[in-house]
Structure formats: C-alpha cells, structure tokens
Design a protein around this motif. Structure first.
Motif, PDB file in Angstrom:
ATOM      1  N   PHE A  95      57.852  16.628  15.015  1.00 39.73           N
ATOM      2  CA  PHE A  95      56.294  16.402  14.971  1.00 39.73           C
ATOM      3  C   PHE A  95      55.963  15.573  13.940  1.00 39.73           C
ATOM      4  O   PHE A  95      56.398  16.160  12.648  1.00 39.73           O
ATOM      5  CB  PHE A  95      55.351  17.473  15.405  1.00 39.73           C
ATOM      6  N   GLU A 150      43.318  18.893  17.388  1.00 44.25           N
ATOM      7  CA  GLU A 150      44.509  18.261  16.649  1.00 44.25           C
ATOM      8  C   GLU A 150      45.237  18.982  15.625  1.00 44.25           C
ATOM      9  O   GLU A 150      44.511  19.420  14.799  1.00 44.25           O
ATOM     10  CB  GLU A 150      44.418  16.958  16.305  1.00 44.25           C
ATOM     11  N   LEU A 206      52.122   4.796  15.654  1.00 46.04           N
ATOM     12  CA  LEU A 206      52.413   6.124  15.687  1.00 46.04           C
ATOM     13  C   LEU A 206      51.029   6.931  14.708  1.00 46.04           C
ATOM     14  O   LEU A 206      50.688   6.032  13.879  1.00 46.04           O
ATOM     15  CB  LEU A 206      53.475   6.808  15.172  1.00 46.04           C
ATOM     16  N   SER A 207      50.837   7.970  15.190  1.00 50.46           N
ATOM     17  CA  SER A 207      49.789   8.712  14.459  1.00 50.46           C
ATOM     18  C   SER A 207      50.394  10.166  14.044  1.00 50.46           C
ATOM     19  O   SER A 207      51.283  10.593  14.712  1.00 50.46           O
ATOM     20  CB  SER A 207      48.342   8.773  14.747  1.00 50.46           C
ATOM     21  N   GLU A 210      52.223  13.045  16.550  1.00 53.25           N
ATOM     22  CA  GLU A 210      52.863  12.731  17.725  1.00 53.25           C
ATOM     23  C   GLU A 210      54.308  13.248  17.710  1.00 53.25           C
ATOM     24  O   GLU A 210      54.884  13.441  16.505  1.00 53.25           O
ATOM     25  CB  GLU A 210      52.763  11.181  17.726  1.00 53.25           C
ATOM     26  N   ARG A 211      54.795  13.593  18.533  1.00 55.46           N
ATOM     27  CA  ARG A 211      56.466  13.982  19.063  1.00 55.46           C
ATOM     28  C   ARG A 211      57.326  12.742  18.736  1.00 55.46           C
ATOM     29  O   ARG A 211      57.091  11.760  19.586  1.00 55.46           O
ATOM     30  CB  ARG A 211      56.553  14.759  20.312  1.00 55.46           C
TER      31      ARG A 211
END
Length: 371
Positions: A95, A150, A206-207, A210-211
C-alpha cells in the motif's frame, strides 16, 4: 573797377529758398518711415493669418509620422510536448503512501513515498493500545468497503515499510499517460493529429492508501530546464523552414501571449514528403506540465515596413496608397499592404517618419499645406 560795380548792381538776392529745400528733405524721410512701417505691419498680418489658418487647418488635416514596424508570419501545427522524465516504480507490492505533492521540486535523496504491507490508519491514543486482532479487523473492514475511514499515518508493529527516495532532482508529477517513454533520452514521438486522436491518451493517477504491485509506476520526476515540441508538417509547410534556419519563435495555445524560442534538435523527411521536426525550448510556461498535445504558431519569417493608421489608406482608381506631405504639398503615394493589424497596416514603399495624412477625405493632391 567801375565796370565791376556796374555788374554787381544787376545781381539780386532770392530769400527763403534754402528753408523750402530743408522742409522737402524732412518730408521725404517721413514718407520712407511710414512706408517701412506699413510693410512691417503687412508682413506681420500675413504671418498671423498663416498661423491662424494653419491652426484651424489642423482640425481638418491631421497627420502622423509613419513608424517602423515588424510582424511575424507563421503557420499553425499540432504536436506532442515531451520532457526528460524519470518514472519511479514501486519496488514491491503493498500500500502506497505519498510524502510529496504534484508540482513540488525535490532534490536527490528526498523521500517520495513509502510502501507497507498493510494500509495505514489514523493514530490516536486508544488505537495505539488496541490489540492486533482489533487492528486486523479494522483493516478487513476497510478492504471490504464496510468503512469509509481512510487508513493513513499509522503502522502496526509487524508491518514492513519500504521507503522510496528521489534518484535525481526534478519536478514531481503524479499523473501518468504513457508518453513518459519518449523524450531526449530515448526518441521523440511523431504523430499527425489523426494518429494522435486514434491512439488517444489515458491518464492514471494514484493516491495514498491504494494497493500497488511491484513495478507499478508511482510518479515521475521531470527535468524542468528543457522541454521539447515534436510535430509532423505537411510538405508545403516543411518547405517554409529552410535547413539553415536553426531557431524559430513559437506561440502555444495554452499560453498564446508568451513567445518562446525553439532550437531545432531533430529534422528529417518522410517518404511522403512530410517533415518530422523537434524543437528544444528552455523557457517555462504557465500550465506547461499539464500539456501533452498542443497547437503552436510557428514563425518562419519576419516582415518589416512602415506602420500607418487604417484611416490613412485610400483607394485611388486601381491603386492603394496614402497622402503624404512633401515640401508643403499634398502628394499621393502608392503603397503595398503587407499585413493588417487591429488598428494599423504594415506597408511597403513608404519611408519611416514620413508625414501621412490620417483624414484623406479632407485633402486633395497638389494642395498646399502650411504648418
């Protein structure tokens, strides 16, 4: 003796004649004085009348000095913008958590991101005392989408963390579009507008949280000192750019008011006569790093001439020209219009600083003009 005396007796003295001569001479001087005074007044009146006429005439006969002017001649072409871009890949699966933001400039060794075995969750005093089973349950809920919280800024005790640092200095950009493989370190892309539209562009971003899998592109570092514009030109446009011309001025649609100087770094002709050409540019423009395909105005020559107001141009029979003041006379001068601006014309066959009539409807050729 007697004879001389007899002669003297016949002589007479005329009195008063000398006085009359002196009076006549004085009257003549006065006449000359009045004549000179009259001539002086006459000349003064003439000068005043000319000045008054000239001042009044300025309201109807306006003039300007033709000024020196230049204008660029260009054509439009679409092309691809590339940079020297270094893509940073994920060294392992896990991650991702970013430590930098897009647009930030970083030095060598700066921590860019980290990858952990488990996603990060918010830390507080109660969670720090949670058991491993409670933590794993929270992770499970997040993975299954049963919670909107999150997970960030917390590592469990048994989570492995891999830090990713900048291998070189550059500008951070988080979006990927697939064109990162092109540029000065590999090769430049040459696509026509139709080919680019068919290929398309797909951006990925991406942020944190995220995986990612191993070798997933995480971000890119851009060398923002130079950038490149590559275009495919039709044969008739390519012929406008001689090989001896190593630089061109360019205007890009995302910053149309800011000219940049492009230096040719690659140029070759295709079998069909089209020209593949790339320019290197060293000036940064607003919004540059969000661009990939853009249209540019490419300047291939400069026209020089005299600038005149649009109102000064007249059509006389089949000729275009202007009225100019030459040695106090109004003369017609034929000119060649090179290009049109918002309020002016750039013309040839007219010397700079010639006085041009801006209201030609108020004058006629051969007319005298007093200043």
């Amino acid at each position: 003796m007697k004879q001389k005396r007899a002669n003297r007796e016949h002589l007479k003295v005329l009195e008063g004649k000398g006085t009359d001569v002196r009076r006549t001479a004085g009257a003549g001087k006065k006449n000359i004085y009045y004549l000179l005074l009259f001539l002086s007044l006459f000349l003064l009146i003439q000068i005043l009348c000319g000045w008054i006429w000239g001042s009044a005439g300025q309201d109807t006969i306006n003039t300007v000095l033709a000024s020196e002017g230049t204008t660029d001649v260009s054509f439009s072409a679409g092309g691809i913008i590339t940079f020297s871009e270094k893509v940073v890949l994920a060294p392992c699966s896990g991650f991702v958590c970013y430590e930098v933001t897009g647009g930030e400039r970083v030095p060598v060794g700066k921590e860019l991101a980290s990858i952990t075995d488990f996603p990060l969750i918010k830390a507080d005093s109660e969670e720090s005392e949670s058991s491993d089973s409670e933590y794993l349950q929270r992770v499970k809920d997040w993975l299954l989408g049963e919670t909107e919280e999150e997970p960030i800024n917390f590592f469990p005790a048994n989570s492995k963390e891999v830090k990713i640092v900048a291998p070189l200095p550059g500008l951070v950009h988080l979006k990927m579009d697939g064109f990162e493989i092109f540029g000065p370190n590999s090769r430049f892309p040459y696509l026509t507008p139709e080919e680019f539209a068919e290929k398309g562009i797909e951006e990925k971003l991406l942020s944190s949280g995220e995986r990612v899998l191993r070798s997933t592109p995480l971000l890119k570092l851009i060398d923002n000192y130079y950038w490149y514009f590559s275009a495919v030109l039709l044969p008739e446009l390519g012929r406008l750019l001689p090989e001896s011309q190593q630089e061109n001025k360019l205007f890009f649609s995302f910053a149309p008011d800011i000219p940049v100087q492009g230096r040719k770094v690659e140029s070759r002709e295709r079998d069909d006569g089209t020209l593949e050409i790339t320019w290197c540019i060293d000036r940064e423009l607003p919004g540059l790093y969000e661009q990939r395909w853009d249209n540019a105005e490419i300047v291939y020559k400069k026209l020089e001439g005299a600038l005149i107001p649009k109102s000064a141009l007249v059509q006389k029979e089949d000729k275009k020209g202007v009225y100019v003041v030459e040695k106090g006379l109004i003369n017609f001068r034929e000119v060649i219009v090179l290009t049109e601006r918002e309020n002016d014309y750039l013309v040839r066959n007219l010397e700079v600083y010639e006085r041009v009539v801006t209201k030609p409807e108020n004058v006629r050729e051969g007319e005298s003009f007093f200043w």
